[in-house]
Design a protein around this motif. Structure first.
Motif, mmCIF file in Angstrom:
data_model
loop_
_atom_site.group_PDB
_atom_site.id
_atom_site.type_symbol
_atom_site.label_atom_id
_atom_site.label_comp_id
_atom_site.label_asym_id
_atom_site.label_seq_id
_atom_site.Cartn_x
_atom_site.Cartn_y
_atom_site.Cartn_z
ATOM 1 N N UNK A 46 97.037 126.404 36.689
ATOM 2 C CA UNK A 46 97.755 125.509 37.611
ATOM 3 C C UNK A 46 97.975 126.184 38.960
ATOM 4 N N UNK A 47 98.290 127.481 38.929
ATOM 5 C CA UNK A 47 98.495 128.220 40.180
ATOM 6 C C UNK A 47 97.194 128.275 40.987
ATOM 7 N N UNK A 48 96.049 128.558 40.305
ATOM 8 C CA UNK A 48 94.762 128.607 41.012
ATOM 9 C C UNK A 48 94.372 127.237 41.552
ATOM 10 N N UNK A 49 94.625 126.192 40.743
ATOM 11 C CA UNK A 49 94.316 124.836 41.201
ATOM 12 C C UNK A 49 95.154 124.477 42.421
ATOM 13 N N UNK A 50 96.428 124.886 42.419
ATOM 14 C CA UNK A 50 97.299 124.608 43.568
ATOM 15 C C UNK A 50 96.816 125.348 44.821
ATOM 16 N N UNK A 51 96.285 126.584 44.654
ATOM 17 C CA UNK A 51 95.739 127.320 45.801
ATOM 18 C C UNK A 51 94.559 126.569 46.398
ATOM 19 N N UNK A 52 93.666 126.058 45.521
ATOM 20 C CA UNK A 52 92.517 125.282 46.011
ATOM 21 C C UNK A 52 92.972 123.996 46.672
ATOM 22 N N UNK A 53 93.973 123.340 46.060
ATOM 23 C CA UNK A 53 94.488 122.105 46.652
ATOM 24 C C UNK A 53 95.100 122.365 48.016
ATOM 25 N N UNK A 54 95.783 123.507 48.134
ATOM 26 C CA UNK A 54 96.398 123.860 49.423
ATOM 27 C C UNK A 54 95.340 124.040 50.497
ATOM 28 N N UNK A 55 94.205 124.631 50.135
ATOM 29 C CA UNK A 55 93.108 124.799 51.106
ATOM 30 C C UNK A 55 92.557 123.441 51.524
ATOM 31 N N UNK A 56 92.398 122.542 50.544
ATOM 32 C CA UNK A 56 91.880 121.201 50.872
ATOM 33 C C UNK A 56 92.857 120.443 51.758
ATOM 34 N N UNK A 57 94.149 120.539 51.420
ATOM 35 C CA UNK A 57 95.156 119.841 52.247
ATOM 36 C C UNK A 57 95.170 120.410 53.661
ATOM 37 N N UNK A 84 106.329 122.460 38.818
ATOM 38 C CA UNK A 84 107.102 123.373 39.663
ATOM 39 C C UNK A 84 106.203 124.471 40.245
ATOM 40 N N UNK A 85 105.258 124.979 39.430
ATOM 41 C CA UNK A 85 104.335 126.007 39.914
ATOM 42 C C UNK A 85 103.470 125.469 41.050
ATOM 43 N N UNK A 86 102.924 124.271 40.860
ATOM 44 C CA UNK A 86 102.082 123.657 41.888
ATOM 45 C C UNK A 86 102.888 123.377 43.154
ATOM 46 N N UNK A 87 104.104 122.882 42.980
ATOM 47 C CA UNK A 87 104.936 122.568 44.148
ATOM 48 C C UNK A 87 105.289 123.833 44.930
ATOM 49 N N UNK A 88 105.585 124.924 44.224
ATOM 50 C CA UNK A 88 105.925 126.176 44.910
ATOM 51 C C UNK A 88 104.756 126.671 45.755
ATOM 52 N N UNK A 89 103.528 126.528 45.218
ATOM 53 C CA UNK A 89 102.360 126.982 45.973
ATOM 54 C C UNK A 89 102.128 126.087 47.194
ATOM 55 N N UNK A 90 102.224 124.762 47.010
ATOM 56 C CA UNK A 90 101.950 123.835 48.110
ATOM 57 C C UNK A 90 102.983 123.945 49.220
ATOM 58 N N UNK A 91 104.211 124.237 48.828
ATOM 59 C CA UNK A 91 105.264 124.308 49.840
ATOM 60 C C UNK A 91 105.153 125.542 50.747
ATOM 61 N N UNK A 92 104.220 126.426 50.415
ATOM 62 C CA UNK A 92 104.023 127.576 51.300
ATOM 63 C C UNK A 92 103.479 127.144 52.659
ATOM 64 N N UNK A 93 102.645 126.077 52.632
ATOM 65 C CA UNK A 93 102.032 125.609 53.880
ATOM 66 C C UNK A 93 102.475 124.221 54.281
ATOM 67 N N UNK A 94 103.129 123.525 53.361
ATOM 68 C CA UNK A 94 103.579 122.163 53.666
ATOM 69 C C UNK A 94 105.081 122.210 53.853
ATOM 70 N N UNK A 98 106.055 115.013 49.449
ATOM 71 C CA UNK A 98 105.097 115.558 48.493
ATOM 72 C C UNK A 98 105.445 115.019 47.105
ATOM 73 N N UNK A 99 104.474 114.437 46.459
ATOM 74 C CA UNK A 99 104.672 113.942 45.092
ATOM 75 C C UNK A 99 103.600 114.538 44.175
ATOM 76 N N UNK A 100 104.071 115.082 43.069
ATOM 77 C CA UNK A 100 103.176 115.688 42.086
ATOM 78 C C UNK A 100 103.507 115.096 40.710
ATOM 79 N N UNK A 101 102.492 114.605 40.018
ATOM 80 C CA UNK A 101 102.733 113.985 38.710
ATOM 81 C C UNK A 101 101.454 114.021 37.877
ATOM 82 N N UNK A 102 101.645 113.925 36.557
ATOM 83 C CA UNK A 102 100.514 113.830 35.630
ATOM 84 C C UNK A 102 100.384 112.387 35.159
#
Length: 480
Positions: free
Chosen positions: A51-62, A113-123, A129-133
């Protein structure tokens, strides 16, 4: 319920098997529990790392789309759909897409929470921001009325659908501008712990149960193999109570069982020698006494006093009766014959054949009884003949069960005085003055019944006559 359990697990083998089976089952359950927990913990760590790696990739795309000029964003989206190059399903929407969430869990919240913490570094926190499964079949894309499964494969929907597993889809929506939402959806790499699939599969459970059953079967066979000599020893001990001259037991099995078997064989040999020595002693004494008794009778005849002759002969008759009675007691009690299946009904028919009018046998279905045929015939003959002699007619009732064989011998005689019921078995104890017998029959009969582990009781019937109650146990054999 407890009574049935005690009956079921009353033998040593069944208790050992029960204890071993419970130990194996508990051990398997505990090891499986720890293994599953450790596996689940390891898998959860892998999921959070993914999830942390996926969030890093998502952050790059965003970040890429945020920095891209507005007029080029839709062009970049079209190139992504045509040429690929991103692990995400990406779209720019004019509204926030409503996501139907999967059931809440601790792991789901930790991932979000892990994904949100990573995304909030740049957002910044100012941007929504909404994150859900969401389950793939319920996932809406592009618009709130468009489902993922309705999109053509060329739109990249195939990257979010794995038909054989259908893992949940992580959806991240970021408001990049007013009324403009960047929509990113992706599947977490395996393991898919958020799916409905259990950590341990049905096939693994079947394999675990199958291996446990095989282990228990081998344990059962091992126990039966190891305890077979012990069972033979127990059977021999039970059999020795009515058959002292059985063959020695073969010494086999574990060292403790071999030691016990050897001790039993030695004890049996000592008892056999003791009985043989006792018989030889009784016969020798009786034989040696006959000679002086005969000499005394000859010397008595030489006396002149008639009164003394009568007195001496009376004493010599008593002494001779004692000698003959002792011999008869040893001879009739210690009957050296093998244990065999005895048809008690056939035995009674043979006894009653000489007096069919005076002896009546009443019985249902009677199973064969393991015992000494000649000894039982002598015992029953004594009792029935006494009943006919003093009561003129006898009825014999037989009752059979899994535990015992019971015989009731009833006559119509005068019975026995209550004060004599206990002493009547004493050797030479007689209640009548007839010339036949020595007063040994009842004692010998009771000794024979005791030798079969049975009981013999006498009671006076209320309607008159004597009743002999004989109980011959079967359970000493079936218990083992």
């Amino acid at each position: 319920m407890m009574v049935y359990l005690r009956l079921l697990f009353r033998s040593l083998v069944s208790r050992m098997l029960l204890l071993t089976m419970l130990s194996v089952i508990v051990a398997q359950a505990m090891s499986s529990f720890f293994w599953v927990n450790q596996f689940a913990e390891s898998e959860e760590k892998s999921v959070l790392l993914n999830a942390n790696n996926l969030a890093e990739n998502a952050l790059s795309t965003i970040s890429f789309f945020q920095d891209l000029p507005l007029q080029y964003r839709y062009l970049a989206l079209q190139q992504l759909r045509d040429l690929g190059g991103s692990r995400f399903f990406v779209s720019l929407n004019n509204e926030l897409i409503n996501i139907k969430p999967i059931a809440d869990s601790v792991l789901k919240n930790d991932i979000i929470k892990t994904v949100e913490d990573v995304l909030r570094r740049r957002i910044s926190t100012q941007k929504k921001l909404q994150i859900e499964f969401s389950h793939p079949d319920d996932l809406h894309v592009l618009k709130n009325d468009v489902l993922l499964k309705d999109l053509p494969p060329s739109w990249g929907a195939y990257s979010l659908i794995i038909p054989s597993v259908k893992p949940p889809v992580l959806v991240m929506q970021v408001e990049v501008a007013e009324n403009e939402w960047l929509y990113l959806a992706a599947i977490l790499p395996p393991p898919y712990l958020l799916s409905q699939n259990s950590i341990i599969s049905t096939q693994q459970i079947i394999t675990l149960v199958f291996t446990t059953c095989i282990l228990l079967v081998f344990i059962c066979l091992f126990f039966f193999w190891q305890t077979r000599p012990l069972k033979q020893l127990a059977l021999a001990v039970a059999e020795m109570s009515i058959d002292l001259y059985q063959k020695p037991i073969e010494e086999e099995g574990a060292s403790e069982i071999v030691t016990a078997t050897r001790a039993f064989n030695r004890m049996q040999q000592k008892l056999q020698r003791y009985i043989q020595d006792r018989e030889v002693l009784f016969r020798s004494i009786s034989h040696d006494l006959k000679t002086p008794i005969t000499r005394l009778r000859l010397r008595v005849e030489l006396l002149d006093n008639e009164k003394q002759i009568v007195a001496f002969n009376h004493d010599l008759d008593d002494l001779e009766m004692l000698v003959k009675g002792a011999l008869q007691t040893v001879k009739d009690t210690d009957i050296h014959e093998n244990i065999q299946s005895v048809d008690v009904l056939k035995l009674l028919d043979q006894i009653s054949s000489s007096q069919p009018d005076n002896i009546k046998i009443i019985a249902g279905e009677i199973k064969p009884y393991r015992g000494k045929s000649l000894a039982l015939k002598r015992c029953l003959s004594n009792l029935i003949d006494n009943g006919v002699k003093y009561g003129h007619s006898v009825k014999v009732y037989l009752t059979d069960s899994d535990e015992s064989l019971q015989l009731l011998i009833q006559d119509n005689g005068p019975g026995i005085p209550a004060k004599e019921l206990q002493d009547i078995f004493t050797p030479y104890r007689r209640l009548h003055d007839d010339q036949q017998g020595y007063g040994l029959g009842l004692g010998i009969s009771r000794n024979i019944i005791h030798a079969h582990n049975g009981q013999l009781h006498l009671i006076n019937r209320d309607e008159g006559g004597l009743e002999v109650i004989i109980t011959l146990p079967r359970i000493y054999k079936s218990n083992l």
